[in-house]
Design an enzyme around this catalytic site. Structure first.
Site, mmCIF file in Angstrom:
data_model
loop_
_atom_site.group_PDB
_atom_site.id
_atom_site.type_symbol
_atom_site.label_atom_id
_atom_site.label_comp_id
_atom_site.label_asym_id
_atom_site.label_seq_id
_atom_site.Cartn_x
_atom_site.Cartn_y
_atom_site.Cartn_z
ATOM 1 N N HIS A 24 0.399 -1.189 -0.060
ATOM 2 C CA HIS A 24 0.234 0.254 0.003
ATOM 3 C C HIS A 24 1.101 1.545 -0.044
ATOM 4 O O HIS A 24 0.235 2.578 0.189
ATOM 5 C CB HIS A 24 -0.706 -0.287 0.867
ATOM 6 N N SER A 52 14.879 18.923 -17.119
ATOM 7 C CA SER A 52 14.085 19.874 -16.911
ATOM 8 C C SER A 52 14.569 21.445 -17.146
ATOM 9 O O SER A 52 15.697 21.942 -17.633
ATOM 10 C CB SER A 52 13.962 20.768 -14.967
ATOM 11 N N LYS A 103 18.501 19.255 -12.749
ATOM 12 C CA LYS A 103 17.343 17.909 -12.672
ATOM 13 C C LYS A 103 17.241 17.038 -12.966
ATOM 14 O O LYS A 103 17.691 16.827 -14.099
ATOM 15 C CB LYS A 103 15.453 18.697 -12.261
ATOM 16 N N GLU A 108 9.898 5.666 -17.761
ATOM 17 C CA GLU A 108 8.911 7.138 -18.311
ATOM 18 C C GLU A 108 8.654 6.254 -19.362
ATOM 19 O O GLU A 108 7.391 6.493 -19.776
ATOM 20 C CB GLU A 108 9.048 8.466 -17.851
#
Length: 459
Positions: free
Chosen positions: A183, A313, A319, A326
């Site tokens: 969870h 970014s 970043k 992805e």
């Protein structure tokens, strides 16, 4: 000079581009279906041409085509397959007549032109190139052949590579212990060997399920012609055709056991797509595990560090994002969408013919290609190259109150829950609170709460 020439078919005459190898029926389809601008995949057209060559040689063997015609067709197929501009001659949109007749006739017309040039006479697209065939058995056959070749030569090797990459990484980092999560909440410890072993088992199961479908995929509709009765085809055509195609491709194809099922349904394609969807689900799970484990690097889990591949970014300097997981997750989403379309299309077997064949072929091949391309990237640029952040793993483990689960047999669930809540509330290691609240010595607690031992459960 005129940019068009006049061609004729059973419906009359039509202007066709002068340099086009196709004829009137293809041109009608180009004009009738200006929908997506997307033709069927190159792998589909390649399989279609191989089918035409095998059919020509089968008809030669059965005495239905003269040697020079069959050889001219086969030579023309070879020329096309070596042509980098192949797709220019196959412009028919995916969204066309549901039988794929326009694409079949496109191939017939192109081969009639090229073989005719070799022989110095006009060949009939229908009577010679399409001899013993119908779009209704050619296109279902093409779906099976193109998918079988993509599965055998692209996807299965890619899955083997991914499976091996996971196994190799597990051997390298398997000894590290991390906080397990259910969870998305802290749970009992697990080892990297267990985590990666789970991924490896998922991929192995998906690979084996795909391999089990291969024999069914190798069964072909060719020979059933229009509705499954085999009208206008030699009684031995199906068998001889499969022998010829098997020699060409190195894949052992056989006639379908029942042509009516092979032409009226696309159940095998639906089953294959379902397994591709299952693989996509596995890849999305693995990709998301990698993303979560890599999250941070300071405010997330920070358990691993994925290879830095590009700036993350356009506005935040420094970043770096988990771009490969992805991308693979997006591939998985597309494959799931393709499967939904194939499922609907598979229901369109109205009486003796499925009438969404081009859509099934296009989506099935797209899914196979996307997955075959994504798996090596996940293997090489995410799994093989990530680093384990042992400092973060140890920090989380030392503060994980769920380790108290190991004390249940000694102190009971309720007392263990009380200790866990106090450790959460005070932000203290579970061993310190348990030492205060139980009769167990610190040495006993250290042995019971050893994360490495806890990964073995009751074994």
């Amino acid at each position: 000079m005129s940019t068009t020439r006049i061609e004729q078919d059973s419906m009359g005459t039509l202007a066709v581009p002068t340099d086009a190898l196709y004829g009137a029926q293809t041109q009608r389809a180009v004009q009738n279906f200006p929908i997506s601008g997307q033709p069927l995949p190159r792998s589909f057209i390649t399989a279609l041409l191989q089918i035409k060559a095998a059919a020509a040689q089968a008809n030669l063997q059965l005495g239905l085509l003269p040697q020079e015609v069959a050889d001219a067709i086969s030579a023309s197929v070879n020329d096309l397959l070596r042509n980098p501009d192949l797709m220019r001659h196959f412009p028919v949109d995916v969204y066309q007549t549901g039988s794929g007749t326009s694409t079949n006739m496109n191939a017939n017309e192109v081969l009639a032109t090229l073989a005719g040039q070799r022989l110095g006479r006009k060949l009939s697209p229908n009577d010679e190139i399409n001899a013993g065939q119908s779009s209704n058995d050619v296109i279902p056959t093409c779906i099976h052949v193109s998918a079988a070749l993509a599965l055998q030569h692209q996807l299965l090797p890619a899955l083997e590579q991914l499976e091996q990459s996971i196994a190799t990484k597990s051997e390298a980092v398997g000894q590290h212990i991390k906080t397990g999560r259910t969870h998305l909440m802290d749970a009992m410890p697990v080892s990297f060997a267990q985590v990666l072993g789970g991924w490896q088992s998922q991929i192995k199961q998906r690979r084996q399920a795909l391999q089990q479908l291969q024999s069914e995929l190798h069964q072909l509709a060719q020979g059933g012609t229009a509705v499954g009765t085999g009208i206008n085809a030699h009684p031995q055509f199906a068998q001889v055709f499969c022998q010829q195609l098997s020699q060409q491709t190195g894949v052992s194809f056989t006639p379908a056991p029942h042509f009516f099922a092979a032409i009226g349904s696309q159940d095998t394609a639906v089953a294959l797509s379902a397994q591709l969807k299952a693989l996509a689900v596995s890849l999305m799970k693995i990709s998301n595990d990698l993303r979560w484990m890599n999250s941070g690097p300071l405010a997330g889990l920070g358990e691993i560090e994925l290879e830095a591949l590009q700036p993350g970014s356009s506005i935040m300097p420094g970043k770096v994002n988990p771009v490969i997981p992805e991308a693979v997750a997006m591939v998985a989403a597309q494959v799931m969408g393709n499967d939904a379309s194939i499922t609907v299309a598979g229901q369109s077997g109205n009486f003796e013919l499925n009438v969404m064949l081009p859509l099934i072929g296009k989506n099935l091949l797209e899914s196979l290609e996307l997955l075959a391309n994504a798996c090596p990237l996940l293997a090489e640029k995410a799994i093989a190259s990530f680093n384990v952040r042992q400092d973060n793993l140890q920090r989380a483990l030392s503060l994980n109150p769920i380790l108290v689960t190991a004390l249940n047999p000694s102190i009971g669930y309720l007392k263990a829950a009380e200790i866990a809540k106090q450790a959460y509330r005070e932000g203290r290691p579970i061993i310190d609170v348990a030492a205060e609240q139980t009769h167990l010595s610190r040495d006993e607690l250290a042995a019971l709460l050893d994360p490495a031992k806890l990964t073995q459960g009751g074994l």
